[in-house]
Design a protein around this motif. Structure first.
Motif, PDB file in Angstrom:
ATOM      1  N   ARG A 213       0.789  -1.242   0.171  1.00 20.24           N
ATOM      2  CA  ARG A 213      -0.115  -0.079  -0.112  1.00 20.24           C
ATOM      3  C   ARG A 213       0.732   1.326  -0.036  1.00 20.24           C
ATOM      4  NH1 ARG A 213      -5.365   0.322   1.479  1.00 20.24           N
ATOM      5  NH2 ARG A 213      -6.386  -1.773   1.892  1.00 20.24           N
ATOM      6  N   GLU A 214       1.934   1.346   0.854  1.00 24.29           N
ATOM      7  CA  GLU A 214       2.812   2.425   0.825  1.00 24.29           C
ATOM      8  C   GLU A 214       3.487   2.607  -0.276  1.00 24.29           C
ATOM      9  OE1 GLU A 214       5.543   1.576   4.101  1.00 24.29           O
ATOM     10  OE2 GLU A 214       3.729   1.467   5.650  1.00 24.29           O
ATOM     11  N   HIS A 215       3.755   1.799  -1.114  1.00 22.68           N
ATOM     12  CA  HIS A 215       4.556   1.824  -2.255  1.00 22.68           C
ATOM     13  C   HIS A 215       3.731   2.334  -3.515  1.00 22.68           C
ATOM     14  CE1 HIS A 215       8.039   0.429  -0.121  1.00 22.68           C
ATOM     15  NE2 HIS A 215       8.096  -0.924  -0.632  1.00 22.68           N
ATOM     16  N   LEU A 216       2.490   1.741  -3.484  1.00 22.60           N
ATOM     17  CA  LEU A 216       1.629   2.223  -4.771  1.00 22.60           C
ATOM     18  C   LEU A 216       1.336   3.535  -4.485  1.00 22.60           C
ATOM     19  CD1 LEU A 216      -0.491  -1.040  -4.885  1.00 22.60           C
ATOM     20  CD2 LEU A 216       1.144  -0.461  -6.508  1.00 22.60           C
ATOM     21  N   THR A 217       0.912   3.923  -3.210  1.00 23.62           N
ATOM     22  CA  THR A 217       0.585   5.178  -2.933  1.00 23.62           C
ATOM     23  C   THR A 217       1.474   6.387  -3.099  1.00 23.62           C
ATOM     24  OG1 THR A 217      -1.055   4.457  -1.177  1.00 23.62           O
ATOM     25  CG2 THR A 217      -0.166   6.993  -1.174  1.00 23.62           C
ATOM     26  N   ALA A 218       2.856   5.794  -2.783  1.00 21.41           N
ATOM     27  CA  ALA A 218       3.905   6.743  -3.054  1.00 21.41           C
ATOM     28  C   ALA A 218       4.249   7.307  -4.694  1.00 21.41           C
ATOM     29  CB  ALA A 218       5.220   6.195  -2.504  1.00 21.41           C
ATOM     30  N   VAL A 219       3.844   6.212  -5.512  1.00 21.69           N
ATOM     31  CA  VAL A 219       4.235   6.290  -6.963  1.00 21.69           C
ATOM     32  C   VAL A 219       2.760   6.785  -7.580  1.00 21.69           C
ATOM     33  CG1 VAL A 219       5.910   4.751  -7.135  1.00 21.69           C
ATOM     34  CG2 VAL A 219       3.790   4.063  -7.590  1.00 21.69           C
ATOM     35  N   GLY A 220       1.784   7.289  -6.752  1.00 22.91           N
ATOM     36  CA  GLY A 220       0.555   7.785  -7.488  1.00 22.91           C
ATOM     37  C   GLY A 220      -0.637   7.050  -7.704  1.00 22.91           C
ATOM     38  N   PHE A 221      -0.630   5.857  -7.030  1.00 21.55           N
ATOM     39  CA  PHE A 221      -1.757   5.022  -7.039  1.00 21.55           C
ATOM     40  C   PHE A 221      -2.751   5.347  -5.920  1.00 21.55           C
ATOM     41  CE2 PHE A 221       0.750   2.418  -9.908  1.00 21.55           C
ATOM     42  CZ  PHE A 221       0.140   2.217 -11.049  1.00 21.55           C
ATOM     43  N   GLN A 222      -3.833   5.064  -6.127  1.00 23.34           N
ATOM     44  CA  GLN A 222      -5.133   4.809  -5.017  1.00 23.34           C
ATOM     45  C   GLN A 222      -5.508   3.602  -5.048  1.00 23.34           C
ATOM     46  OE1 GLN A 222      -8.092   7.638  -6.725  1.00 23.34           O
ATOM     47  NE2 GLN A 222      -7.001   9.447  -6.519  1.00 23.34           N
TER      48      GLN A 222
END
Length: 292
Positions: A213-222
Motif C-alpha cells: 500500500r505504501e509503495h503504490l501510494t508513493a508512486v501515485g496509485f489510489q
C-alpha cells in the motif's frame, strides 16, 4: 550458468538483489519444464473454491482479475511478468481486451508466442522481452496493468510500480496477485521462514501488504483493496499440492541439470508450505488506480 554460480547468486538477499536479472532468468530456465509438467501454462497460486481442480482454480482466478479490473474489448492491457502467457491468453479470451505480456526471461517469451499461435490468440496477445524495472513502452500506453505472482522477483518494488504508473493511462487500473510476507515479522522469524522461500525461488526479498500500500501510494496509485488470497478463497489446497510434489521420488534418467532443478523445486515447495502454514507467507491481491 553452472550450479555453483546459481547457488552463489541465490545464497543471500544481497547477491539476489545485485544479480536479480541474471538470477531470475536462470531460475526460470531451470524451473519452467517442471512448472509446465505439474502446473500448466499459468504459473501462479490460486485461491480455491469447493470442488475445484487446480486448472479450474487458475482459470477462475484469471477471470476474477479481469472482471474486477473492468477489462473489456477495445482495451490495451499490460501483463507484467507474464510467464509463458497462460494468464494473458485467458484474460484476453475472457474479456475481449488485447494483452501485451512482458517478461525478463527470453525462453519463456518464445514459449508464450508459440502457445498464442497454437491457441489462435496471436492477434489478441503480444509478448515482449523486457524488465519491469525499466519498461520499454511509452508513457500512457496501456488502459490497465495486471500481474500474477511476478513482481516479487524485482529488487525494488517502488521502482517497478513507478514504471507501471508511467506506462498506464490516467484513470487506469493496476491490479494483481503477488507473494508477500506477513505483517510484523521479526528478523528471526523472517530469516527462519521467509528467507528459505526467497532463496529457493530466487526472490530478492518479500514485502508485506502494508508496504505494498505504501509503495503504490508513493508512486501515485489510489489503493482500493489489498488483502490476502485467503480472504478470496482457500489457499490450503495449494500447500497440499506443494507437500505432495515435494514427496515425489527423483525420476530416473535425469541429467545433472534436471536433477538440480527437481531438487530445487522440491526444497522450495517445502519451504513455502511451511511458511504459509505458519502464517509468515501469503499470496495477496490488490486493486489500485491512477487518478484522472
Amino acid at each position: 550458468m553452472n550450479r555453483e554460480s546459481y547457488l552463489r547468486i541465490a545464497s543471500s538477499q544481497k547477491t539476489r538483489t545485485e544479480n536479480y536479472a541474471e538470477g531470475v532468468q536462470e531460475y526460470y530456465n531451470l524451473a519452467t519444464p517442471g512448472y509446465l509438467g505439474g502446473w500448466g501454462t499459468s504459473f501462479h497460486l490460486p485461491p480455491f473454491h469447493d470442488g475445484q481442480t487446480l486448472a479450474e482454480a487458475l482459470v477462475a482466478q484469471e477471470r476474477l482479475l479481469a472482471q474486477d479490473g473492468g477489462f473489456h474489448a477495445g482495451m490495451k492491457i499490460l501483463d507484467v511478468g507474464c510467464g509463458i502467457g497462460g494468464p494473458a491468453m485467458e484474460v484476453a479470451k475472457h474479456s475481449g481486451a488485447h494483452v501485451t505480456g512482458v517478461n525478463i526471461t527470453a525462453m519463456q517469451i518464445e514459449i508464450a508466442r508459440v502457445q498464442a499461435e497454437r491457441r489462435g490468440m496471436g492477434d489478441r496477445c503480444t509478448f515482449v522481452e523486457g524488465d519491469a524495472m525499466n519498461l520499454s513502452f511509452a508513457d500512457n500506453t496501456f488502459d490497465a496493468t495486471m500481474s500474477f505472482d511476478a513482481l516479487c522477483h524485482v529488487p525494488d518494488r517502488r521502482v517497478a510500480y513507478a514504471e507501471i504508473a508511467r506506462v498506464t493511462k490516467p484513470g487506469g487500473v493496476f491490479i494483481g496477485f503477488d507473494w508477500f510476507c506477513g505483517e510484523g515479522l521479526g528478523a528471526e522469524e523472517y530469516d527462519r521462514l521467509i528467507e528459505p522461500v526467497c532463496r529457493t525461488f530466487m526472490l530478492p526479498s518479500l514485502i508485506s501488504l502494508s508496504e505494498l500500500r505504501e509503495h503504490l501510494t508513493a508512486v501515485g496509485f489510489q489503493v482500493d483493496s489489498a488483502r490476502s488470497g485467503g480472504e478470496i478463497g482457500d489457499m490450503t489446497p495449494v500447500w497440499d499440492i506443494f507437500d505432495r510434489a515435494a514427496e515425489n521420488s527423483l525420476p530416473p534418467g535425469m541429467s545433472d541439470r534436471e536433477t538440480f532443478a527437481f531438487e530445487m523445486l522440491c526444497e522450495s515447495f517445502v519451504a513455502t508450505s511451511k511458511a504459509a502454514r505458519e502464517g509468515a507467507f501469503l499470496v495477496g491481491y490488490w486493486k489500485s488506480r491512477l487518478p484522472m
